[in-house]
Structure formats: C-alpha cells, structure tokens
Design a protein around this motif. Sequence first.
Motif, PDB file in Angstrom:
ATOM      1  N   ILE A 127       3.020  15.089 -22.300  1.00  0.00           N
ATOM      2  CA  ILE A 127       4.131  14.875 -21.363  1.00  0.00           C
ATOM      3  C   ILE A 127       3.643  14.371 -20.009  1.00  0.00           C
ATOM      4  CG2 ILE A 127       5.932  16.061 -20.031  1.00  0.00           C
ATOM      5  CD1 ILE A 127       6.587  17.661 -22.530  1.00  0.00           C
ATOM      6  N   PRO A 128       2.575  14.959 -19.404  1.00  0.00           N
ATOM      7  CA  PRO A 128       2.094  14.412 -18.121  1.00  0.00           C
ATOM      8  C   PRO A 128       1.694  12.945 -18.223  1.00  0.00           C
ATOM      9  CG  PRO A 128       1.148  16.575 -18.528  1.00  0.00           C
ATOM     10  CD  PRO A 128       1.839  16.165 -19.791  1.00  0.00           C
TER      11      PRO A 128
ATOM     12  N   THR B  12      -3.468  -2.878  -8.234  1.00  0.00           N
ATOM     13  CA  THR B  12      -2.422  -2.079  -8.878  1.00  0.00           C
ATOM     14  C   THR B  12      -2.838  -1.716 -10.298  1.00  0.00           C
ATOM     15  OG1 THR B  12      -0.760  -3.284  -7.585  1.00  0.00           O
ATOM     16  CG2 THR B  12       0.030  -1.972  -9.436  1.00  0.00           C
ATOM     17  N   GLN B  13      -3.432  -2.682 -10.994  1.00  0.00           N
ATOM     18  CA  GLN B  13      -3.946  -2.407 -12.342  1.00  0.00           C
ATOM     19  C   GLN B  13      -5.050  -1.369 -12.291  1.00  0.00           C
ATOM     20  OE1 GLN B  13      -2.736  -3.787 -15.236  1.00  0.00           O
ATOM     21  NE2 GLN B  13      -4.093  -2.360 -16.314  1.00  0.00           N
ATOM     22  N   MET B  14      -5.940  -1.504 -11.303  1.00  0.00           N
ATOM     23  CA  MET B  14      -7.017  -0.531 -11.157  1.00  0.00           C
ATOM     24  C   MET B  14      -6.468   0.850 -10.814  1.00  0.00           C
ATOM     25  SD  MET B  14      -9.950  -2.679  -9.085  1.00  0.00           S
ATOM     26  CE  MET B  14     -10.877  -1.176  -8.794  1.00  0.00           C
ATOM     27  N   LEU B  15      -5.351   0.858 -10.085  1.00  0.00           N
ATOM     28  CA  LEU B  15      -4.742   2.138  -9.726  1.00  0.00           C
ATOM     29  C   LEU B  15      -4.271   2.892 -10.954  1.00  0.00           C
ATOM     30  CD1 LEU B  15      -4.044   3.589  -6.996  1.00  0.00           C
ATOM     31  CD2 LEU B  15      -1.710   2.763  -7.329  1.00  0.00           C
ATOM     32  N   ASN B  16      -3.857   2.146 -11.972  1.00  0.00           N
ATOM     33  CA  ASN B  16      -3.366   2.803 -13.183  1.00  0.00           C
ATOM     34  C   ASN B  16      -4.491   3.478 -13.959  1.00  0.00           C
ATOM     35  OD1 ASN B  16      -1.340   3.278 -15.354  1.00  0.00           O
ATOM     36  ND2 ASN B  16      -2.678   1.916 -16.496  1.00  0.00           N
ATOM     37  N   ASP B  17      -5.699   2.888 -13.908  1.00  0.00           N
ATOM     38  CA  ASP B  17      -6.802   3.447 -14.699  1.00  0.00           C
ATOM     39  C   ASP B  17      -7.121   4.895 -14.311  1.00  0.00           C
ATOM     40  OD1 ASP B  17      -6.964   1.132 -16.124  1.00  0.00           O
ATOM     41  OD2 ASP B  17      -8.550   0.251 -14.890  1.00  0.00           O
ATOM     42  N   PRO B  18      -7.345   5.192 -13.017  1.00  0.00           N
ATOM     43  CA  PRO B  18      -7.625   6.599 -12.686  1.00  0.00           C
ATOM     44  C   PRO B  18      -6.423   7.508 -12.926  1.00  0.00           C
ATOM     45  CG  PRO B  18      -7.453   5.271 -10.692  1.00  0.00           C
ATOM     46  CD  PRO B  18      -7.508   4.330 -11.831  1.00  0.00           C
ATOM     47  N   ILE B  19      -5.197   6.963 -12.716  1.00  0.00           N
ATOM     48  CA  ILE B  19      -4.008   7.784 -13.001  1.00  0.00           C
ATOM     49  C   ILE B  19      -3.954   8.111 -14.491  1.00  0.00           C
ATOM     50  CG2 ILE B  19      -1.496   7.806 -13.052  1.00  0.00           C
ATOM     51  CD1 ILE B  19      -2.562   8.198 -10.288  1.00  0.00           C
ATOM     52  N   GLU B  20      -4.252   7.117 -15.332  1.00  0.00           N
ATOM     53  CA  GLU B  20      -4.244   7.347 -16.776  1.00  0.00           C
ATOM     54  C   GLU B  20      -5.363   8.304 -17.173  1.00  0.00           C
ATOM     55  OE1 GLU B  20      -4.678   4.676 -20.824  1.00  0.00           O
ATOM     56  OE2 GLU B  20      -3.720   3.797 -19.056  1.00  0.00           O
TER      57      GLU B  20
ATOM     58  N   ALA C  56       0.833  -1.211   0.000  1.00  0.00           N
ATOM     59  CA  ALA C  56       0.000   0.000   0.000  1.00  0.00           C
ATOM     60  C   ALA C  56       0.864   1.255   0.000  1.00  0.00           C
ATOM     61  CB  ALA C  56      -0.936  -0.002   1.195  1.00  0.00           C
ATOM     62  N   SER C  57       2.003   1.205   0.727  1.00  0.00           N
ATOM     63  CA  SER C  57       2.910   2.358   0.767  1.00  0.00           C
ATOM     64  C   SER C  57       3.534   2.617  -0.602  1.00  0.00           C
ATOM     65  CB  SER C  57       4.006   2.122   1.806  1.00  0.00           C
ATOM     66  OG  SER C  57       3.445   1.986   3.096  1.00  0.00           O
ATOM     67  N   VAL C  58       3.930   1.510  -1.287  1.00  0.00           N
ATOM     68  CA  VAL C  58       4.487   1.658  -2.635  1.00  0.00           C
ATOM     69  C   VAL C  58       3.451   2.286  -3.566  1.00  0.00           C
ATOM     70  CG1 VAL C  58       5.344   0.410  -4.655  1.00  0.00           C
ATOM     71  CG2 VAL C  58       6.101  -0.250  -2.363  1.00  0.00           C
ATOM     72  N   MET C  59       2.216   1.815  -3.479  1.00  0.00           N
ATOM     73  CA  MET C  59       1.159   2.355  -4.329  1.00  0.00           C
ATOM     74  C   MET C  59       0.864   3.820  -3.987  1.00  0.00           C
ATOM     75  SD  MET C  59      -1.285  -1.034  -4.229  1.00  0.00           S
ATOM     76  CE  MET C  59      -2.569  -0.390  -5.287  1.00  0.00           C
ATOM     77  N   THR C  60       0.950   4.162  -2.710  1.00  0.00           N
ATOM     78  CA  THR C  60       0.721   5.551  -2.296  1.00  0.00           C
ATOM     79  C   THR C  60       1.803   6.468  -2.844  1.00  0.00           C
ATOM     80  OG1 THR C  60      -0.377   4.803  -0.268  1.00  0.00           O
ATOM     81  CG2 THR C  60       0.406   7.079  -0.329  1.00  0.00           C
ATOM     82  N   VAL C  61       3.058   6.034  -2.753  1.00  0.00           N
ATOM     83  CA  VAL C  61       4.168   6.838  -3.279  1.00  0.00           C
ATOM     84  C   VAL C  61       3.995   7.055  -4.784  1.00  0.00           C
ATOM     85  CG1 VAL C  61       6.646   6.851  -3.748  1.00  0.00           C
ATOM     86  CG2 VAL C  61       5.801   6.163  -1.492  1.00  0.00           C
ATOM     87  N   PHE C  62       3.618   5.976  -5.497  1.00  0.00           N
ATOM     88  CA  PHE C  62       3.392   6.093  -6.940  1.00  0.00           C
ATOM     89  C   PHE C  62       2.264   7.080  -7.239  1.00  0.00           C
ATOM     90  CE2 PHE C  62       0.257   4.371 -10.039  1.00  0.00           C
ATOM     91  CZ  PHE C  62       0.859   4.864 -11.188  1.00  0.00           C
ATOM     92  N   THR C  63       1.170   6.988  -6.484  1.00  0.00           N
ATOM     93  CA  THR C  63       0.026   7.875  -6.716  1.00  0.00           C
ATOM     94  C   THR C  63       0.394   9.330  -6.476  1.00  0.00           C
ATOM     95  OG1 THR C  63      -1.501   6.121  -6.046  1.00  0.00           O
ATOM     96  CG2 THR C  63      -2.340   8.380  -6.013  1.00  0.00           C
TER      97      THR C  63
ATOM     98  N   ALA D 153       5.565   5.967 -17.144  1.00  0.00           N
ATOM     99  CA  ALA D 153       6.871   5.528 -16.637  1.00  0.00           C
ATOM    100  C   ALA D 153       6.803   5.204 -15.148  1.00  0.00           C
ATOM    101  CB  ALA D 153       7.911   6.616 -16.898  1.00  0.00           C
ATOM    102  N   LEU D 154       6.115   6.049 -14.384  1.00  0.00           N
ATOM    103  CA  LEU D 154       5.986   5.806 -12.951  1.00  0.00           C
ATOM    104  C   LEU D 154       5.164   4.541 -12.688  1.00  0.00           C
ATOM    105  CD1 LEU D 154       5.357   9.461 -11.704  1.00  0.00           C
ATOM    106  CD2 LEU D 154       7.370   8.055 -11.241  1.00  0.00           C
ATOM    107  N   TYR D 155       4.115   4.321 -13.480  1.00  0.00           N
ATOM    108  CA  TYR D 155       3.286   3.131 -13.287  1.00  0.00           C
ATOM    109  C   TYR D 155       4.080   1.848 -13.558  1.00  0.00           C
ATOM    110  CZ  TYR D 155      -0.087  -0.521 -14.279  1.00  0.00           C
ATOM    111  OH  TYR D 155      -0.757  -1.711 -14.294  1.00  0.00           O
ATOM    112  N   THR D 156       4.877   1.853 -14.604  1.00  0.00           N
ATOM    113  CA  THR D 156       5.694   0.684 -14.917  1.00  0.00           C
ATOM    114  C   THR D 156       6.606   0.329 -13.751  1.00  0.00           C
ATOM    115  OG1 THR D 156       5.655   1.280 -17.269  1.00  0.00           O
ATOM    116  CG2 THR D 156       7.358  -0.277 -16.554  1.00  0.00           C
ATOM    117  N   LEU D 157       7.205   1.345 -13.151  1.00  0.00           N
ATOM    118  CA  LEU D 157       8.082   1.125 -12.001  1.00  0.00           C
ATOM    119  C   LEU D 157       7.292   0.587 -10.807  1.00  0.00           C
ATOM    120  CD1 LEU D 157      10.883   1.433 -10.693  1.00  0.00           C
ATOM    121  CD2 LEU D 157      10.268   3.798 -10.131  1.00  0.00           C
ATOM    122  N   ALA D 158       6.123   1.182 -10.545  1.00  0.00           N
ATOM    123  CA  ALA D 158       5.310   0.759  -9.400  1.00  0.00           C
ATOM    124  C   ALA D 158       4.802  -0.667  -9.589  1.00  0.00           C
ATOM    125  CB  ALA D 158       4.145   1.720  -9.216  1.00  0.00           C
TER     126      ALA D 158
END
Length: 575
Positions: free
Chosen positions: A238-239, A279-287, A156-163, A245-250
């Motif tokens: 660019i954003p 984690t996959q779901m986390l990428n959707d709102p970020i995208e 959860a901490s890793v996902m929070t840092v990525f977010t 790139a950040l999602y791939t790392l996370a």
Amino acid sequence: MNWLIRYLKPVKGRMLTLLVLLLVTTGLQLVNPQIVQHFIDTASSHGTIISLLWLAGLYLAIAVVNQLATVAVSYLGNDVAWRATNTLREDLVRHTLRLDMDFHNRKSPGEMIERIDGDVTNMSNFFAMFIAEVIGSFVLLTGILIVMFFHNWLIASVMTVFTLASIGVMTWIRDLGVSASQAERQASAQLFGLIEERIAGIEDVQANGNVPYVIRRFHRAMRRVFETGRRAWMLRVIPWNATVALYTLAMTVVLLLGVHLYLTGHATLGTLYLFYQYTQMLNDPIEQLGNQMQEFQKAKSGMRRSIELLSLKSNIVDGDEDGTALPAGPLDVEFRHVDFSYNGDERVLHDIHFRLAPGERLGIVGRTGSGKSSISRLLLRLYNVDSGSIRIGGVDIRTLRLEALYQRVGMVTQDVQLFDGSLRDNLTLFNRQVSDSDILATTDRLGLRTFIDAMPEGLDTHLSAGGASLSAGEAQLFALTRVFLTRPSLVILDEPSSRLDPATEATLQLAVDELLQNCTGMVIAHRLLTLEKVDKIMVLGQGRIVEFGDRAALAAAETSHFAGLLRTSRQEELA
C-alpha cells in the motif's frame, strides 16, 4: 531504533565508510544531469565538437566511478547487515539454549530454525539496504531539491510537496502490514515445524501408511502460509502504491510547468531536460523508500518476534555458589519430600524422600510412567521441583551454579546424540583440554579401543550427525566414555542397555562397573540383570516410592515388591 542501534553499534566504523561512499555517489548522481544539460545546450547553440566530446568523456568517467562506488556501497551494506544480524543470531541461540525444558518441549526444532534464522534473515535484508537505500535516498532527495531551487523555485516547490507527501504517507501507514507479517512468519514457522516433525518420524510414517495424512496436513499448512503471505503482501505494498499515484501527479505538473517555461523562453531545452531528469531521479529514492517500507514491515515483525524470544525467562534460575561448595569425591544424594509435575496439573512425583550415601549405587525400577526418568531430570535441574528440595553433597542444588553442577554430575541415556565432527570431538564434546592419551586410555578401559583402532583415521575420523554408522552398543560406549572423561562424582544411567542384546549388555555392564568405581551411581533399568551389583533398590509406582532398601535384603524378603519382580524376570528368561 534503540534495539536496532544496539546491533549496529559494533560496526559503526564500516557504517561511517558507507556514509562517505553514499555522499560520493549522491554527488555524482546530481552532477551527471548537469553535464547532460550543458551538452544539450552546447549542441543546440552549435558549440564545438571538442566541447561536446569533453562533456561526453566527463559524463562517461563519472558514470564509471559512480557504478564502482555503488558496488562498494552494496558490498559494505551487506557486510554491515550480516555482521549485525549474526550477532543477533548468536544472542538468540545462546538465549534459547539457556531456556528451560518446558520451553523446548513446546517448540519444535523446525519452528526454532525459522525463529532464529528466518526472522533474522528478513531483518538482515532490511539492514543491508537501510543505509544504502533509506539513508542514501534521503540524502539524494535533499540534494535534488536544493539543486532545483537554484534553477526554478516553482518546480522545486512542486517537487518538495510531492516528496513530503510521499514520506508522510509512508510514515503514516508504515506499520500497516507488521501484524500481518508476524502472522506470515508464524505460519511459516509452523510449516517448518511440521516438516521437521514428519522427517524425524519418517519410519513410523511409512511403516503405518500415514503418507496421505501427512500430505493433507502439509497442504493445510501451505494454504495457511499462502493466505497469510498474500494478506501481508497486499498490506505491505500500500505505501508503494500510494507513492506511485503521487509521483504520477507530480510528474504531470512538472512537465506542464517545464513546457510552459520553454515555450515562453524562460528555460532552454537543456533546462527542460534537467527538470524532467531530476523529477525522474526524484522518483527513484521515493520508490526505494516504498520498497524498503515493505522490507521494514517484514523486518519489524522479525524484530518483534526476536525481542519476544529474548524476553522469555527460564524457570531454572542459576545459583550463586561455585563448584568449591561441593565436597571432593563421591557425593551423597538426598531427596526431601519432593513433589513434581511437568505442566502444573498432573503430579508425576509424590513425596519422594530418600538418601543415598557417597559411593553407593542405587537401582530404580518401576513400570513405564512411574517417574523413574523424572528423578534423573530433577537431579540435573532440567526442571524445578514443585515442593521439597534436592541436595547433593549436602548442598541444595538450587544454590549451585548450573555449570558447577554439570561438572560433578554425569548422565548417560539410551538415546546418544552424535555431532558432525571428528571422533575426538564427539568423545570430548569439543573440549580441547582432554588429551588423546587420556581418551585412548579411557576407551581401552571401557572396551571401545578396538572400535577406534578400526577407524581409518583414528580419533581424527569424521562422524556425521546422528551416528548412523554406529551400533547401539557402540553408541552407549560412546556415552559412557564422554561421562568417564569428565570424572564425575555422581553418575546417572537412564536405561542405557534397554536396546542391547544380552552379549552386548554384558560388555556394557563391565564398562558401567568401571565407571562407577569412584563415584555415586543411580541406575534406572527395566532389565534387573543391570542391577545385580547395586547397593540399594527403589521401586516406584505411580510416582510414589513403593519400596526402598538394601538390595540383598529386599531380594531375600519373599513379600517384597523387588523379590516379586525378580521372580517374574526369571520366569520370563526361562520362557
């Protein structure tokens, strides 16, 4: 944001409904991975078929409800967006119509269409998804992180840092493409202006063989749109690229940690799936936030251009007196030492000073460019005088409300604008208070009744914009009828018969005489035949009054300029 809230505030009820639906869809999205986790763990532990079927049915039911809620969110989002931006369109149109002629002379219709509709459409696209995707994305992100902290604080901490990193990057560079997007919209506006200009002048373009020249200009404008659009797009993405790139790392870190926990027995197979799915779901709102950041940059450029347009002030300041300040009946007209220029550099009128008594008719003649039409435009306050003053009915027109001025002063020009609507609407300019009997009586007096009787549906006959089906004489009679129906106290006729044949001009002259019986009149004309029944004559030359006086006296004086014009006119008729 204050400007955004101003237009979203009237639809706050729909927005509240939208937020409730968002919470429902977010909750359903968070629940379904939990059901899949239980399904996997139940299957791994050889659970009963009934349990698996129950979980599968529940998953299907939630998916259906979630899909229906998503459709409702999309519908309400677009409904909110169009309601808000249509209000903005209305404000832009109203504000633009109130700007002075200096502004409209600088802007082509094509450019204004792009400013009022194109820019606002970009804003509408953003508004439509702002709640559904931006706010919804933040709600979903928060829900995912909270659920994950109950399962494993490290992941959860890793996902929070990525977010936080993704949101921080997008916030930091959110305005990167705004200026470029503004340039893109301006290039698009110029392209539309060019297209509108060339279509309006299609006869001259074809008759003079200018099609290749127009195409070259079109290519240059299109290249400008392409180049500015490419640069704007590259900056706007660019954003999104940064978040990828950040999602791939996370994702890499989460999967490594999840596999480690599974191999060491600290997580079940279902829990490992849960880590991956969230984690996959986390990428959707970020995208979605990344995509909306692109829409935000386009919307913000549109907002800036709209705010810029709304901030423009007209040079014509409305007066503070109402129509009761003007006396009843025909109005006198007085110009007191008026100087005027269109651009502030080259003066068009020099020290124009004269008075026209109530009920008198003034004929204005002069060469092209002598300032005849400028006098009529100043009377209607389409422009401000540089110095001096203009008084109507003894009142300075600058102190009158524009609405009160237009109610008492009517104008007929040689170019008559017809609108898409019924014949009745075109004659009354959409004034529902004018009765059909009044319209028919007026058209009968002006010689237009036979034309109306010949129409298939009478006053209900539909006319297209432009009036291609009308002759020049019929169009001028239309214009006279419009003015006649307003019962003006002062009428300005700006070369109304310049394009008519002698027979049609004679018919029109009868209508003009009828119109001017109960009001003061000013007639601007090239053909002196039009001025046979005026009381006074003004001869203009290079923006100055060369001669002003009674028509009969000037015609009888052999040395007068007007008498010379009459002799020249007779010689041309004999030739």
